[in-house]
Design an enzyme around this catalytic site. Structure first.
Site, PDB file in Angstrom:
ATOM      1  CG  ASP A   6      -1.951   1.028   1.323  1.00 11.71           C
ATOM      2  OD1 ASP A   6      -2.983   0.984   0.627  1.00 11.71           O
ATOM      3  OD2 ASP A   6      -1.715   1.965   2.114  1.00 11.71           O
ATOM      4  CG  HIS A  14      -5.866  -2.952   0.049  1.00 13.84           C
ATOM      5  ND1 HIS A  14      -5.204  -2.496  -1.076  1.00 13.84           N
ATOM      6  CD2 HIS A  14      -5.386  -2.230   1.096  1.00 13.84           C
ATOM      7  CE1 HIS A  14      -4.361  -1.525  -0.717  1.00 13.84           C
ATOM      8  NE2 HIS A  14      -4.455  -1.351   0.583  1.00 13.84           N
TER       9      HIS A  14
END
Length: 314
Positions: A108, A290
């Site tokens: 991320d 994610h």
């Protein structure tokens, strides 16, 4: 801090004019450093599944709560969270341990920092492994303006920049609920709604999908953000256009060997032209959302360790 038995204890290290909360393991493997970089709204503890596996494979593992997170320093100035400062912290961390370079692994926002570090300080990075966020191509328009034109003013990157402090206050007031609601997987498909997604998550009564981690693991994240608040970590977003300008002066091509790991169900889009900027890249896609290294720890560990073994043998 409540932590898994195999997660190392924290130490505070003075680096680059601040202090970083650092978790180190495998010092007996000195000479083979791997530095792990977390994303948002994360914590060094998000790498709890990877640390013991990397140590067992012979690596000296260094993972920090980056500036703005956990017990690491939280400077007041927004510009203290730009890519020069964030990468400067990692360079100083290498200097502290006496390493010329290391393998860096990011997820991320941590991936964004690792890409930026490799561009700004290429001699300090020998290999790159990133999860979720592919190389951020600059394009012709600063990133926040481009996102606003494409995705609107409520898109959370844009909202964080255009309405500073608004989301911070909502997240601070609903820390446990927000983190419970964002750390989910196997979420059912839904029609995109208007509004600011992070504020909506912080206010939602019921989570959707399945939890990524146990309540005990989630407590580590909740306790950290209840102590630090969210503003310092959101300040990373508020430097996005500043970073766009700062990266204009560097060679945009990354020559180091790289591994890019995507989640098939991740909302972050894969890069269709990644090899144009990262010519020595291998790409892997997993059936994950994610939070890849926490959702699919065994698969991630196999991919990382297999790739490292092949490249360390070269």
């Amino acid at each position: 801090m409540r932590r898994a038995a195999d997660f190392p204890p924290p130490i505070l290290l003075p680096v680059n004019g601040i202090e970083l909360e650092v978790f180190e393991a495998g010092r007996h493997n000195a000479g083979k450093p791997v530095v792990l970089c977390h994303g948002w709204p994360e914590h060094a503890y998000s790498w709890r599944h990877q640390v013991p596996a990397l140590v067992a494979a012979g690596y000296h593992v260094i993972v920090a709560n980056q500036r703005g997170y956990g017990r690491s320093s939280r400077p007041a100035e927004v510009t203290a969270y730009d890519i020069e400062h964030l990468t400067g912290d990692l360079v100083a961390l290498l200097d502290h341990y006496g390493y010329d370079d290391a393998t860096f692994i990011g997820h991320d926002w941590g991936s964004f920092v690792v890409w930026g570090l490799t561009l700004l300080h290429p001699n300090r990075v020998n290999k790159v492994i990133n999860l979720s966020l592919p190389y951020p191509e600059r394009g012709q328009t600063p990133w926040v303006a481009a996102m606003e034109a494409a995705l609107g003013s409520d898109y959370y990157f844009v909202h964080f920049n255009r309405q500073p402090g608004v989301a911070d206050a909502v997240l601070d007031a609903n820390t446990a609920r927000f983190l419970r609601n964002i750390y989910r997987t196997d979420e059912p498909s839904a029609v995109p709604r208007s509004g600011m997604v992070m504020i909506d998550l912080a206010r939602a009564e019921q989570p959707v999908g399945e939890p990524v981690m146990s309540e005990r693991e989630l407590d580590v994240f909740v306790a950290a953000f209840e102590s630090s608040g969210f503003t310092s970590s959101i300040n990373w977003y508020r430097n996005l256009d500043r970073n766009w300008h700062l990266l204009a002066r560097v060679n945009p091509i990354i020559e180091q060997p790289a591994l890019m790991i995507y989640g098939y169900r991740d909302a972050v889009a894969r890069a269709e032209n990644l090899a144009a900027f990262v010519p020595h890249v291998e790409e892997v896609t997993m059936n994950s959302g994610h939070w890849i290294q926490q959702e699919k720890p065994d698969e991630v560990n196999r991919a990382i360790l297999g790739w490292l073994q092949r490249h360390d043998a070269d």
